[in-house]
Write a protein that holds these residues in place. Sequence first.
Motif, mmCIF file in Angstrom:
data_model
loop_
_atom_site.group_PDB
_atom_site.id
_atom_site.type_symbol
_atom_site.label_atom_id
_atom_site.label_comp_id
_atom_site.label_asym_id
_atom_site.label_seq_id
_atom_site.Cartn_x
_atom_site.Cartn_y
_atom_site.Cartn_z
ATOM 1 N N GLN A 229 0.842 -1.184 0.000
ATOM 2 C CA GLN A 229 0.000 0.000 0.000
ATOM 3 C C GLN A 229 0.882 1.240 0.000
ATOM 4 O OE1 GLN A 229 -2.420 -0.550 3.475
ATOM 5 N NE2 GLN A 229 -3.825 -1.905 2.416
ATOM 6 N N LEU A 230 0.286 2.391 -0.178
ATOM 7 C CA LEU A 230 1.042 3.634 -0.153
ATOM 8 C C LEU A 230 1.738 3.797 1.197
ATOM 9 C CD1 LEU A 230 1.789 6.255 -1.599
ATOM 10 C CD2 LEU A 230 -0.296 7.252 -0.715
ATOM 11 N N ILE A 231 1.010 3.549 2.288
ATOM 12 C CA ILE A 231 1.585 3.552 3.635
ATOM 13 C C ILE A 231 1.361 2.146 4.188
ATOM 14 C CG2 ILE A 231 1.577 4.609 5.913
ATOM 15 C CD1 ILE A 231 0.164 7.031 4.671
ATOM 16 N N ASN A 232 2.427 1.373 4.335
ATOM 17 C CA ASN A 232 2.292 -0.021 4.750
ATOM 18 C C ASN A 232 2.111 -0.206 6.251
ATOM 19 O OD1 ASN A 232 2.413 -1.488 2.297
ATOM 20 N ND2 ASN A 232 4.592 -1.017 2.163
ATOM 21 N N ASP A 233 2.837 0.542 7.035
ATOM 22 C CA ASP A 233 2.858 0.354 8.482
ATOM 23 C C ASP A 233 1.624 0.988 9.139
ATOM 24 O OD1 ASP A 233 3.523 0.044 11.136
ATOM 25 O OD2 ASP A 233 5.475 1.007 10.976
ATOM 26 N N VAL A 234 0.936 0.233 9.972
ATOM 27 C CA VAL A 234 -0.285 0.716 10.634
ATOM 28 C C VAL A 234 0.019 1.919 11.526
ATOM 29 C CG1 VAL A 234 -2.123 0.096 12.251
ATOM 30 C CG2 VAL A 234 -1.392 -1.533 10.527
ATOM 31 N N VAL B 298 -6.072 5.296 1.739
ATOM 32 C CA VAL B 298 -7.375 4.633 1.854
ATOM 33 C C VAL B 298 -7.987 4.450 0.465
ATOM 34 C CG1 VAL B 298 -9.751 4.916 2.681
ATOM 35 C CG2 VAL B 298 -7.834 5.402 4.198
ATOM 36 N N TYR B 299 -7.884 5.469 -0.374
ATOM 37 C CA TYR B 299 -8.464 5.413 -1.722
ATOM 38 C C TYR B 299 -7.853 4.268 -2.548
ATOM 39 C CZ TYR B 299 -9.448 6.726 -6.545
ATOM 40 O OH TYR B 299 -9.826 6.714 -7.851
ATOM 41 N N PHE B 300 -6.525 4.175 -2.544
ATOM 42 C CA PHE B 300 -5.861 3.139 -3.332
ATOM 43 C C PHE B 300 -5.945 1.763 -2.678
ATOM 44 C CE2 PHE B 300 -3.219 6.545 -5.415
ATOM 45 C CZ PHE B 300 -3.716 6.323 -6.673
ATOM 46 N N GLY B 301 -5.813 1.723 -1.364
ATOM 47 C CA GLY B 301 -5.824 0.446 -0.660
ATOM 48 C C GLY B 301 -4.737 -0.482 -1.176
ATOM 49 N N LYS B 302 -5.086 -1.750 -1.344
ATOM 50 C CA LYS B 302 -4.113 -2.743 -1.801
ATOM 51 C C LYS B 302 -3.892 -2.698 -3.313
ATOM 52 C CE LYS B 302 -4.779 -5.924 1.993
ATOM 53 N NZ LYS B 302 -3.578 -5.953 2.720
ATOM 54 N N PHE C 158 -2.636 -0.160 -4.782
ATOM 55 C CA PHE C 158 -1.625 0.863 -5.048
ATOM 56 C C PHE C 158 -0.532 0.367 -5.991
ATOM 57 C CE2 PHE C 158 2.426 2.977 -4.013
ATOM 58 C CZ PHE C 158 2.094 4.238 -4.469
ATOM 59 N N CYS C 159 -0.086 -0.871 -5.811
ATOM 60 C CA CYS C 159 0.997 -1.396 -6.651
ATOM 61 C C CYS C 159 0.659 -1.323 -8.134
ATOM 62 C CB CYS C 159 1.304 -2.840 -6.284
ATOM 63 S SG CYS C 159 2.753 -2.990 -5.266
ATOM 64 N N SER C 160 -0.529 -1.730 -8.462
ATOM 65 C CA SER C 160 -0.896 -1.756 -9.878
ATOM 66 C C SER C 160 -1.109 -0.359 -10.434
ATOM 67 C CB SER C 160 -2.146 -2.606 -10.098
ATOM 68 O OG SER C 160 -3.233 -2.065 -9.394
ATOM 69 N N ARG C 161 -1.278 0.628 -9.541
ATOM 70 C CA ARG C 161 -1.522 1.997 -9.999
ATOM 71 C C ARG C 161 -0.403 2.954 -9.602
ATOM 72 N NH1 ARG C 161 -7.418 2.526 -7.731
ATOM 73 N NH2 ARG C 161 -7.418 4.534 -8.760
ATOM 74 N N GLN C 162 0.688 2.402 -9.089
ATOM 75 C CA GLN C 162 1.794 3.212 -8.584
ATOM 76 C C GLN C 162 2.379 4.126 -9.647
ATOM 77 O OE1 GLN C 162 4.919 0.876 -6.848
ATOM 78 N NE2 GLN C 162 6.214 2.626 -6.434
ATOM 79 N N LEU C 163 2.633 3.615 -10.811
ATOM 80 C CA LEU C 163 3.234 4.424 -11.872
ATOM 81 C C LEU C 163 2.317 5.572 -12.263
ATOM 82 C CD1 LEU C 163 5.750 4.661 -13.585
ATOM 83 C CD2 LEU C 163 4.674 3.189 -15.278
ATOM 84 N N ASP C 164 1.014 5.298 -12.376
ATOM 85 C CA ASP C 164 0.056 6.364 -12.694
ATOM 86 C C ASP C 164 0.048 7.426 -11.606
ATOM 87 O OD1 ASP C 164 -0.727 5.122 -15.051
ATOM 88 O OD2 ASP C 164 -2.318 3.991 -14.057
ATOM 89 N N TRP C 165 0.108 6.989 -10.335
ATOM 90 C CA TRP C 165 0.106 7.937 -9.220
ATOM 91 C C TRP C 165 1.359 8.809 -9.244
ATOM 92 C CZ3 TRP C 165 -2.025 10.914 -5.914
ATOM 93 C CH2 TRP C 165 -1.306 11.426 -4.843
ATOM 94 N N LEU C 166 2.508 8.209 -9.459
ATOM 95 C CA LEU C 166 3.768 8.961 -9.392
ATOM 96 C C LEU C 166 3.884 10.046 -10.452
ATOM 97 C CD1 LEU C 166 6.265 6.089 -8.537
ATOM 98 C CD2 LEU C 166 5.446 7.903 -7.029
ATOM 99 N N VAL C 167 3.218 9.886 -11.582
ATOM 100 C CA VAL C 167 3.285 10.893 -12.642
ATOM 101 C C VAL C 167 2.035 11.772 -12.673
ATOM 102 C CG1 VAL C 167 4.859 9.543 -14.059
ATOM 103 C CG2 VAL C 167 2.392 9.312 -14.402
#
Length: 161
Positions: free
Chosen positions: A48-53, A118-122, A124-133
């Motif tokens: 996730q974007l933030i992994n640690d609780v 919260v929006y991305f949830g799990k 995030f990995c598949s959408r990480q590249l889209d988020w970063l740009v």
Amino acid sequence: CGDGTDEDSCNNHFVCNDKRSYIPLSSLCDENYDCLDLSDETSCCQRQLINDVSLKLSSWFIGTLSIILNGIISVRNLYTMKSVKTFSALTDKVLITLISTGDWLVGIYLFSLASIDVYFGKSFCSRQLDWLVSSPCSVLGVVSTVGSQISLFSMTILSVT
């Protein structure tokens, strides 16, 4: 075959999403990007974007408190700035207002980051590249940097005067 059609029926490799690249199954989910489209790592990643609780809770808590409390301080200082009698006191009040404004921006950053997690949830990995740009990612980077620099600059000036 020169066109790769003989590879389509094999099950000893992973086909990248671009449908032109093939990698060995041993290279799948090994935390090294082998496909140009990054599909070899995003198809199995649960990051996730933030992994640690504790970081998630800290982002929500500190972000919310920072927005509320620094907003109150900024508004209160702006409202009482008219009644200041000396230049030194006015300078201090302006610098304290700038510090709280910078910290308010950092609070916006933390709260936004927690919300986006919260929006991305799990996924995030598949959408990480889209988020970063994306523009929101860039805007958050600017908000974080500007907020930190305003606070740092104002604290430095306040400590010198």
